[in-house]
Design an enzyme around this catalytic site. Structure first.
Site, PDB file in Angstrom:
ATOM      1  N   SER A 165       0.977  -1.159   0.066  1.00 24.80           N
ATOM      2  CA  SER A 165      -0.073  -0.197   0.127  1.00 24.80           C
ATOM      3  C   SER A 165       0.807   1.269  -0.117  1.00 24.80           C
ATOM      4  CB  SER A 165      -0.970  -0.115   1.190  1.00 24.80           C
ATOM      5  OG  SER A 165      -1.423   1.226   1.434  1.00 24.80           O
ATOM      6  N   TYR A 169      -3.233  -0.486  10.140  1.00 24.99           N
ATOM      7  CA  TYR A 169      -3.105  -0.654   8.713  1.00 24.99           C
ATOM      8  C   TYR A 169      -1.568  -0.418   8.256  1.00 24.99           C
ATOM      9  CZ  TYR A 169      -4.044  -0.441   4.016  1.00 24.99           C
ATOM     10  OH  TYR A 169      -3.912  -0.810   2.439  1.00 24.99           O
TER      11      TYR A 169
END
Length: 258
Positions: free
Chosen positions: A133, A145
């Protein structure tokens, strides 16, 4: 009937994709199949009418069962796309330890288990693609995350080093803001701000990611391993200074002479 035409660079290759029931994973599975691969799509919640095998990436027993099935059916696995991931948006002072651990279980431990169980089935020339990501290249605020994707970067680097002598390549793709069910839950303000920081001025689509995954699994990338490739419209390239550049662009009120 499959052919070895250049438009089918993955003919004869067995490739496992996690998180493939919808969104980005489903697009990757379609692209791999179109490239000639036997795409083994998996998901913890497969679509009722879809061609997707159930797999909980956090379950070692699920990985053991999948590896045994693939060994019995195909003998080899030529690729793995660790695409499954979850988002948790709590900030540093809010996130609970159990939520932090749950996100890591999917986003970092899941890929580790996949590599541990499927790499033994991979002959030389095989490849692994881990889906990271843009958060893994920045200090993006959802701490669980972001930390999990940074952890995945470490897993990827070590796997590239450890598996390289066996002829197995490991690369990481870092998507930016991609239009999927996951990003659809974000607020309009978040979407607007993110696109504002993206030099190409738009969000990405799943079809911006899938062709790169196909390339990294194909022989066309046979000397690429340990790479980290952002697919984010330039979001991470400017190091967070685009808004500053925009603010002081000649002709704006802040730069005009009194």
């Amino acid at each position: 009937m499959e052919s070895d035409h250049p438009t089918h660079p993955l003919t004869g290759k067995v490739i496992v994709i996690t998180g493939a029931a919808r969104g980005q994973g489903a697009a990757e599975a379609r692209a791999l199949a179109q490239a000639g691969a036997k795409a083994i799509a998996t998901d913890v919640r497969p679509e009722p009418d879809g061609d997707c095998r159930r797999l909980d990436v956090t379950s070692e027993s699920d990985w053991t069962a999948l590896a045994a099935e693939l060994r019995e059916t195909y003998g080899h696995v030529h690729g793995l796309v660790n695409n499954a991931g979850v988002i948790q948006r709590d900030r540093l002072g809010e996130v609970r330890p159990e939520d932090f651990a749950d996100v890591h279980a999917v986003n970092a431990t899941g890929p580790l288990l996949g590599i541990q169980h499927l790499a033994p089935l991979m002959p030389p020339g095989s490849a692994i693609v881990n889906v990271g990501s843009s958060a893994a290249l920045t200090g993006y605020y959802p701490v669980a995350y972001t930390a999990s994707k940074w952890a995945l970067r470490g897993v990827s680097k070590i796997a590239a080093m450890e598996l390289g002598p066996r002829g197995i390549r490991v690369n990481t793709v870092h998507p930016g803001y991609i239009e999927t069910e996951m990003t659809a839950a974000a607020t309009p303000a978040f979407r607007e701000a993110t696109i504002g920081e993206t030099p190409l001025g738009r969000s990405g689509t799943v079809d911006d990611i899938a062709p790169l995954v196909v390339f990294l699994l194909s022989d066309a990338s046979s000397f690429i391993t340990g790479a980290e490739i952002p697919v984010d419209g330039g979001l991470t390239a400017h190091g967070g200074v685009k808004s500053i550049s925009d603010a002081v662009r000649p002709g704006t009120p802040d730069t005009q002479t009194p």
